[in-house]
Design a protein around this motif. Sequence first.
Motif, PDB file in Angstrom:
ATOM      1  N   ASN A 261       0.530  -1.258  -0.103  1.00 23.32           N
ATOM      2  CA  ASN A 261       0.040   0.248   0.014  1.00 23.32           C
ATOM      3  C   ASN A 261       0.780   0.951  -0.273  1.00 23.32           C
ATOM      4  N   ILE A 262       0.124   2.193  -0.320  1.00 23.43           N
ATOM      5  CA  ILE A 262       1.025   3.727  -0.802  1.00 23.43           C
ATOM      6  C   ILE A 262       0.679   3.895   0.522  1.00 23.43           C
ATOM      7  N   GLU A 263       1.760   4.715   1.121  1.00 26.01           N
ATOM      8  CA  GLU A 263       1.635   5.031   2.282  1.00 26.01           C
ATOM      9  C   GLU A 263       1.506   7.241   2.324  1.00 26.01           C
ATOM     10  N   THR A 264       2.963   7.115   1.552  1.00 27.57           N
ATOM     11  CA  THR A 264       3.238   9.162   0.904  1.00 27.57           C
ATOM     12  C   THR A 264       3.529   8.798  -0.007  1.00 27.57           C
ATOM     13  N   LEU A 265       2.746  10.096  -1.283  1.00 25.38           N
ATOM     14  CA  LEU A 265       3.286  10.462  -2.372  1.00 25.38           C
ATOM     15  C   LEU A 265       3.790  11.832  -2.110  1.00 25.38           C
ATOM     16  N   TYR A 266       4.904  11.853  -3.257  1.00 30.03           N
ATOM     17  CA  TYR A 266       5.032  13.557  -3.175  1.00 30.03           C
ATOM     18  C   TYR A 266       5.580  13.882  -4.301  1.00 30.03           C
ATOM     19  N   HIS A 267       4.600  14.472  -4.984  1.00 28.28           N
ATOM     20  CA  HIS A 267       5.245  15.167  -6.637  1.00 28.28           C
ATOM     21  C   HIS A 267       6.471  16.252  -6.507  1.00 28.28           C
TER      22      HIS A 267
END
Length: 462
Positions: A380-386
């Motif tokens: 699962n994705i916990e954190t995402l930043y562009h």
Amino acid sequence: MFKKKASAQKGLKIIIVGGGKVGSTLIQQLSREGHIITIIDKNAASIQELTNLYDIMGIIGNGASYSVQMEAGIQDTDLLIAVTASDELNLLCCTIAKRVGNCAAIARVRNPDYSQEVSYLRDRLGLAMIINPELEAAREAARILYLPTALEVNPFAHGQVEMIKFKIPEGNILDGMTIATLGQHITNAVLICVVERNGDVHIPSGSFQLAKGDVISFVCQRSIARSFLETIGIKTNRVKNTMIIGGGKSAFYLAQQLIQMGISVKIIEINRARCEELSILLPNAIIINGDGTDEELLKEEGIEYAESVVALTGIDEENVLLTLHARHVSQAKVITKINRISFKDVISQLNLGSVIYPRFITSEAIIAYVRAKKNSTNSNIETLYHMFDSRVEAIEFRIDRESAVTDVPLKELSIKNSVLISFINRNGKIIIPGGNDCIKVGDTAMIVTTHEGLVDIRNILR
């Protein structure tokens, strides 16, 4: 009702209520990732524009209306996202969606009156997420002011790890050094993940040679970030005072956090009634009723001696001009809030210091949730930043099950080009990985990449 039939795609079925800045940003990114989107908005012109630009369906109407949600197909929708200008309408949209459909629901809620009640509202209404972009923008600004040499500071691993962006100054020890040399002779507890040079971004290998003027992002444990910067000769003292221009919600949230950190705060706000509100809400801040774009007023209030200036008016052009003025007349650390994303190439050339985009903060949190919901088989994705104008993604995956990437030394994995495993979090222990390290079930692992749309840790393999 105006409709444009979306073409059949493999993806989640998503209804977005509200076609403003955040809604349009979500449509742009989620449609690119293959999701089936319906937009609901009362404004016919907004619906027309968005359905012309993207392969989506549009419905003109009230997103909190049962009949409108039924027309949008709420009964077989996977996710409803409410991002209208009204907090109450967003919560009502989600409440109706949860009662009528079997979908997840996300609401944007910005009012400080609700900020202490987010957990209660989320749990009682059964929402997947409540997001407050002004509060998140303020947190980002506070992290930067705590480490003012940074252009950006992004937290991972529940705050244990930070990714810090800064520009290599002339004469710095890193100028001319390879990344391998940095690891061998200075520290191997820091990993440089991205380098921007002359407008191009690189996911660097060990042989990559750094140079003055490079904008780099490195990852390390929060506890050693400051000592690393000091080791390479960069000052890290947090600011002692801040001038905030504009007294909106972001200014309130930021001032609240800075005062708790022991930083003195001065807010300049043109609306007298708002100044009176702020003086009650923030008794330890100095509130000035005046026009923050008046050069004489700024001089009178000490902009030349301010250690930091944060432009938080509701008008992007004003924020840009205020930042440029602050850079011209002072040595202050400057932070600029930008709401729109047009003219990004021009903005990036203006040397505005740290730029915060609240709409991206909102959309990134939602996109991380959508990707995790789309494919939750092994991770699962916990954190995402562009990062770097959305040309780079930093994604923290939680590893739930065994797969082709688990229990195999990293040097033996066939990892795609332009993919970097930047850290592994194992039960709270942060590992900056070498070739002999493995990813294990129960870990979280952060990937930095120029590839778009990774939904699973296995996507890093060729």
